[in-house]
Design a protein around this motif. Structure first.
Motif, short mmCIF file in Angstrom:
data_model
loop_
_atom_site.label_atom_id
_atom_site.label_comp_id
_atom_site.label_asym_id
_atom_site.label_seq_id
_atom_site.Cartn_x
_atom_site.Cartn_y
_atom_site.Cartn_z
N HIS A 26 0.75 -1.17 -0.01
CA HIS A 26 -0.05 -0.02 -0.01
C HIS A 26 0.92 1.23 0.03
O HIS A 26 0.48 2.52 -0.72
N GLU A 27 2.01 1.14 0.62
CA GLU A 27 2.62 2.29 0.74
C GLU A 27 3.52 2.62 -0.75
O GLU A 27 3.57 3.71 -1.32
N VAL A 28 3.71 1.45 -1.43
CA VAL A 28 4.24 1.73 -2.81
C VAL A 28 3.22 2.33 -3.75
O VAL A 28 3.23 3.10 -4.63
N MET A 29 2.10 1.76 -3.55
CA MET A 29 0.62 2.56 -4.34
C MET A 29 0.58 3.94 -3.85
O MET A 29 -0.03 4.74 -4.72
N ARG A 30 0.88 4.31 -2.70
CA ARG A 30 0.63 5.80 -2.03
C ARG A 30 1.53 6.61 -2.96
O ARG A 30 1.33 7.66 -3.39
N LYS A 62 -23.04 18.24 -15.03
CA LYS A 62 -22.48 17.96 -15.92
C LYS A 62 -20.66 18.55 -16.25
O LYS A 62 -20.32 18.43 -17.20
N THR A 63 -20.38 18.70 -14.92
CA THR A 63 -19.03 19.02 -14.80
C THR A 63 -18.15 17.69 -14.19
O THR A 63 -18.71 16.95 -13.75
N VAL A 64 -16.88 17.60 -15.15
CA VAL A 64 -16.24 16.46 -14.85
C VAL A 64 -15.37 16.79 -13.48
O VAL A 64 -14.67 17.88 -13.68
N ILE A 65 -15.19 16.10 -12.59
CA ILE A 65 -14.70 16.13 -11.52
C ILE A 65 -13.62 15.34 -11.22
O ILE A 65 -13.89 14.01 -11.36
N ASN A 66 -12.39 15.70 -11.01
CA ASN A 66 -11.24 14.85 -10.89
C ASN A 66 -10.66 15.11 -9.42
O ASN A 66 -10.72 16.22 -8.85
N TYR A 67 -9.99 14.23 -8.72
CA TYR A 67 -9.51 14.57 -7.56
C TYR A 67 -7.88 14.23 -7.60
O TYR A 67 -7.61 13.26 -8.27
N ASN A 68 -7.04 15.08 -7.26
CA ASN A 68 -5.68 14.93 -7.35
C ASN A 68 -5.05 13.91 -6.20
O ASN A 68 -4.77 14.19 -5.24
N VAL A 69 -5.08 12.73 -6.66
CA VAL A 69 -4.44 11.73 -5.92
C VAL A 69 -3.10 11.80 -5.37
O VAL A 69 -2.72 11.80 -4.03
N ASP A 70 -2.20 12.31 -6.25
CA ASP A 70 -0.80 12.52 -6.06
C ASP A 70 -0.67 13.51 -5.08
O ASP A 70 0.23 13.51 -4.21
N PHE A 71 -1.33 14.76 -5.21
CA PHE A 71 -1.51 15.74 -4.10
C PHE A 71 -1.72 15.30 -2.63
O PHE A 71 -1.05 15.27 -1.73
N ILE A 72 -2.98 14.49 -2.57
CA ILE A 72 -3.17 14.04 -1.36
C ILE A 72 -2.41 13.05 -0.98
O ILE A 72 -1.87 13.05 0.42
N HIS A 73 -1.76 12.17 -1.39
CA HIS A 73 -1.08 11.29 -1.09
C HIS A 73 0.56 11.68 -0.63
O HIS A 73 1.14 11.08 0.17
N ALA A 81 -1.17 16.02 8.14
CA ALA A 81 -1.21 16.02 9.74
C ALA A 81 -2.60 14.95 9.95
O ALA A 81 -2.55 14.58 11.18
N LEU A 82 -3.42 14.79 9.32
CA LEU A 82 -4.46 14.01 9.53
C LEU A 82 -4.36 12.64 9.41
O LEU A 82 -4.94 11.77 10.15
N HIS A 83 -3.61 12.25 8.50
CA HIS A 83 -3.59 10.71 8.09
C HIS A 83 -2.25 10.10 7.81
O HIS A 83 -2.37 8.90 8.00
N TRP A 84 -1.37 10.78 7.41
CA TRP A 84 -0.17 10.26 7.19
C TRP A 84 1.01 10.46 8.24
O TRP A 84 1.57 11.64 8.55
N ILE A 92 9.37 5.12 1.86
CA ILE A 92 8.45 4.21 2.33
C ILE A 92 8.32 4.52 3.80
O ILE A 92 9.27 4.57 4.51
N HIS A 93 6.99 4.65 4.42
CA HIS A 93 6.77 4.79 5.72
C HIS A 93 5.69 3.80 6.01
O HIS A 93 4.53 3.89 5.91
N LEU A 94 6.08 2.47 6.58
CA LEU A 94 5.15 1.51 6.98
C LEU A 94 4.18 1.93 7.98
O LEU A 94 2.99 1.42 8.11
N ASP A 95 4.72 2.86 8.77
CA ASP A 95 3.91 3.35 10.03
C ASP A 95 2.41 4.09 9.55
O ASP A 95 1.48 4.17 10.33
N ASN A 96 2.28 4.43 8.10
CA ASN A 96 1.27 4.76 7.65
C ASN A 96 0.08 3.89 7.64
O ASN A 96 -1.12 4.24 7.62
N TRP A 97 0.38 2.68 7.75
CA TRP A 97 -0.54 1.28 7.66
C TRP A 97 -0.56 0.69 8.76
O TRP A 97 -1.34 -0.40 8.82
N LEU A 98 0.48 0.78 9.81
CA LEU A 98 0.60 -0.11 11.07
C LEU A 98 -0.10 0.25 12.06
O LEU A 98 0.54 1.51 12.48
#
Length: 180
Positions: A26-30, A62-73, A81-84, A92-98
């Motif tokens: 999951h960290e590699v995918m992040r 009818k607006t196309v909405i994208n979310y910037n995955v790269d920015f959030i991750h 501050a909230l999640h990572w 690689i930070h395994l503690d993001n998931w453990l």
């Protein structure tokens, strides 16, 4: 367990007992999202949203909405501050998931709610489960049976470039040797 060729076989029924492996995948995918701007969605009605300062904005029907995955991750200080636990960067930070519990020496895998490579909520990708299991199978097999190293003389920093809205790794040379 091995097969007729002597290769180790990954038992996918036991992956849930491998929290560090799951955290690694999951960290590699992040840090390496294939679709850094997510998959576009079309609004089926007018939507009003508020930003952190309380300003309201209308997203027309009818607006196309994208979310910037790269920015959030990787770059968002707010998400960091909230999640990572240990930053939004390319490390690689395994503690993001453990997680661990008091009086328990074990660490357990916990899905991070800020992980949105496959979307979120009702718009979550229907193929998410099979895609993640496929990554577990492929990476597990590779780790168990091969040693992957950056080829001598090759640049050791992984570089990527944007190609048609997705990321592609720049050319690197690796050596792959059978472990056994």
């Amino acid at each position: 367990q091995t097969n007729a060729n002597g290769s180790y076989i990954l038992d996918l029924t036991k992956v849930n007992n491998c929290p560090h492996f799951r955290a690694f995948v999951h960290e590699v995918m992040r840090i390496s999202s294939v679709v850094p701007l997510g998959v576009g969605h079309l609004s089926n009605r007018d939507i009003w949203v508020k930003d952190d300062a309380g300003h309201e904005y209308k997203i027309p029907k009818k607006t196309v909405i994208n979310y910037n995955v790269d920015f959030i991750h990787r770059y968002s200080e707010k998400e960091q501050a909230l999640h990572w636990t240990h930053g939004c960067d390319d490390k690689i930070h395994l503690d993001n998931w453990l997680i661990s519990y008091p009086n328990d020496k074990h660490r357990y895998f916990k899905m991070n709610e800020a992980f949105i490579n496959f979307g979120a909520g009702r718009r979550d990708c229907v193929g998410k489960s099979i895609a993640v299991k496929e990554l577990y199978a492929m990476l597990g097999f590779m780790i168990l049976n091969y040693r992957l190293q950056i080829a001598p003389g090759s640049e050791s920093k992984i570089a990527r470039e944007m190609v048609r809205g997705t990321y592609a790794l720049k050319k690197m040379q690796f050596t792959l040797t059978k472990r056994y």
